[in-house]
Write a protein that holds these residues in place. Structure first.
Motif, PDB file in Angstrom:
ATOM      1  N   THR A  45      18.137 -15.050   4.544  1.00 52.51           N
ATOM      2  CA  THR A  45      19.057 -14.783   5.652  1.00 52.51           C
ATOM      3  C   THR A  45      18.305 -14.216   6.853  1.00 52.51           C
ATOM      4  O   THR A  45      18.552 -14.596   8.000  1.00 52.51           O
ATOM      5  CB  THR A  45      20.155 -13.798   5.208  1.00 52.51           C
ATOM      6  OG1 THR A  45      20.903 -14.371   4.129  1.00 52.51           O
ATOM      7  CG2 THR A  45      21.108 -13.479   6.356  1.00 52.51           C
ATOM      8  N   THR A  61      17.878 -15.921  10.546  1.00 56.34           N
ATOM      9  CA  THR A  61      18.267 -15.171  11.744  1.00 56.34           C
ATOM     10  C   THR A  61      17.152 -15.193  12.780  1.00 56.34           C
ATOM     11  O   THR A  61      17.389 -15.456  13.973  1.00 56.34           O
ATOM     12  CB  THR A  61      18.603 -13.714  11.374  1.00 56.34           C
ATOM     13  OG1 THR A  61      19.660 -13.701  10.407  1.00 56.34           O
ATOM     14  CG2 THR A  61      19.030 -12.927  12.605  1.00 56.34           C
ATOM     15  N   VAL A  71      22.207 -13.866  17.465  1.00 53.07           N
ATOM     16  CA  VAL A  71      22.949 -14.295  16.283  1.00 53.07           C
ATOM     17  C   VAL A  71      23.931 -13.205  15.873  1.00 53.07           C
ATOM     18  O   VAL A  71      23.541 -12.051  15.679  1.00 53.07           O
ATOM     19  CB  VAL A  71      21.995 -14.628  15.116  1.00 53.07           C
ATOM     20  CG1 VAL A  71      22.783 -14.909  13.837  1.00 53.07           C
ATOM     21  CG2 VAL A  71      21.115 -15.823  15.477  1.00 53.07           C
ATOM     22  N   VAL A  78      25.010 -14.620   9.830  1.00 56.19           N
ATOM     23  CA  VAL A  78      24.478 -15.719   9.022  1.00 56.19           C
ATOM     24  C   VAL A  78      25.137 -15.658   7.650  1.00 56.19           C
ATOM     25  O   VAL A  78      25.093 -14.619   6.979  1.00 56.19           O
ATOM     26  CB  VAL A  78      22.944 -15.631   8.863  1.00 56.19           C
ATOM     27  CG1 VAL A  78      22.450 -16.719   7.906  1.00 56.19           C
ATOM     28  CG2 VAL A  78      22.260 -15.778  10.207  1.00 56.19           C
ATOM     29  N   VAL A  90      25.484 -20.399  10.648  1.00 62.48           N
ATOM     30  CA  VAL A  90      24.964 -19.444  11.626  1.00 62.48           C
ATOM     31  C   VAL A  90      25.946 -19.364  12.791  1.00 62.48           C
ATOM     32  O   VAL A  90      26.288 -20.381  13.399  1.00 62.48           O
ATOM     33  CB  VAL A  90      23.573 -19.881  12.145  1.00 62.48           C
ATOM     34  CG1 VAL A  90      23.093 -18.912  13.229  1.00 62.48           C
ATOM     35  CG2 VAL A  90      22.567 -19.921  11.000  1.00 62.48           C
TER      36      VAL A  90
END
Length: 335
Positions: free
Chosen positions: A32, A36, A49, A52, A64
């Motif tokens: 993850t 990211t 971001v 996720v 995402v």
């Protein structure tokens, strides 16, 4: 609830689907973090971001969500996404697609509404339909034509409704002409189209179902029981390019409207479910020789046993691969 639904729709518009994530190599939290970082980097056309989602119920697939919807468009424009990190032994190609609800996100059709201008004010009729569906309408042309865009099931439902509506109006006009020589008055609609569109299919001994041809073929291959009927019911199909029309009718001596309607509803329900989960990839043969095309076909046949839920449709110009997103991506990559 309305606020929650609006927020969810906004989040969906800021979300992309990532297929090809290497599964089982690293701890989920580490993967993850790598995802990211990848989608925040400017060289990947990324941005901030928000979230996720990994792992998901589909192997090798992540979601995402960006803070800004504009980043989605930027990320999708990048031709190739390569997941690289010092914690990975090599790079992994990723498939990035827009998050959407449907197998083939939308279709466009042109409706000829001029057949209703004797009975209705077309602008009012279209406005009423707008409130009854989730479809997008273009401007009404002087010849009565109007473009409509939306999901295949929604356009199919509208088509079926308008065909039946036209038929019922034609029959009514014939009856009126038999009792009066006066021209029918052009009138405002006083009915509720929402109610009519939800109930218009009831009471017919012969039912018509319009399906996307690829979805129909997938159903026939993997859910054949959907089309199993007894000797008193007949299902026939006509395929015209991307559209397949099914005709379901009673063939027994005794009429059973309910059974025919139940079969139609079962087929429609399955098609809607598949529209929400299936994806399609195309292997294009443009610029390939005959021998190269044959090698692709043989490769598909050799890889197919490892992906039992993927449907392969071979044409002279391309091969269509239809199935669930992660499997379709992995299959195509392996081929």
């Amino acid at each position: 609830l309305c606020a929650q639904a609006t927020g969810q729709a906004a989040k969906s518009a800021r979300t992309v689907v990532i297929a090809g994530v290497p599964d089982g190599l690293l701890h989920n939290d580490v993967m993850t973090d790598i995802l990211t970082i990848h989608f925040q980097m400017s060289k990947n056309n990324g941005g901030d971001v928000e979230d996720v989602t990994y792992p998901t119920d589909k192997k090798g697939v992540a979601y995402v969500t960006f803070e800004d919807q504009k980043v989605v468009e930027s990320v999708l424009k990048k031709n190739e996404h390569r997941l690289e990190d010092k914690r990975l032994s090599r790079y992994y190609p990723l498939k990035v697609t827009r998050y959407c609800e449907d197998v083939f996100s939308s279709v466009t059709s042109v409706l000829n509404m001029s057949i209703f201008k004797e009975q209705f004010v077309l602008e009012d009729l279209i406005q009423e339909i707008r409130r009854s569906t989730d479809l997008s309408f273009g401007p009404l042309q002087s010849n009565g034509h109007i473009s409509v865009q939306g999901s295949f099931p929604d356009i199919k439902l509208l088509r079926d409704f308008l065909l039946l509506k036209e038929k019922s109006l034609s029959e009514k006009d014939k009856r009126e002409k038999g009792t009066s020589h006066q021209r029918p008055r052009r009138r405002q609609q006083q009915h509720r189209l929402t109610t009519e569109m939800s109930n218009f299919v009831h009471g017919a001994e012969k039912q018509v179902v319009v399906l996307d041809t690829d979805v129909y073929r997938y159903m026939k291959s993997f859910f054949p029981k959907t089309f199993l009927v007894n000797d008193d019911t007949v299902i026939s199909d006509i395929t015209d390019g991307d559209v397949t029309t099914l005709y379901i009718e009673n063939a027994g001596s005794r009429s059973d409207v309910g059974r025919v309607l139940r079969i139609k509803e079962k087929i429609e329900n399955w098609s809607i479910k598949l529209h929400k989960t299936l994806r399609k990839e195309r292997i294009d043969f443009k610029g390939h020789t005959r021998n190269e095309k044959e090698r692709y076909r043989r490769a598909c046949e050799s890889v197919k046993p490892h992906y039992p839920h993927v449907l392969i449709i071979s044409y002279d110009t391309h091969i269509d691969v239809i199935g669930y997103s992660s499997e379709v991506f992995e299959f195509t990559k392996e081929v």
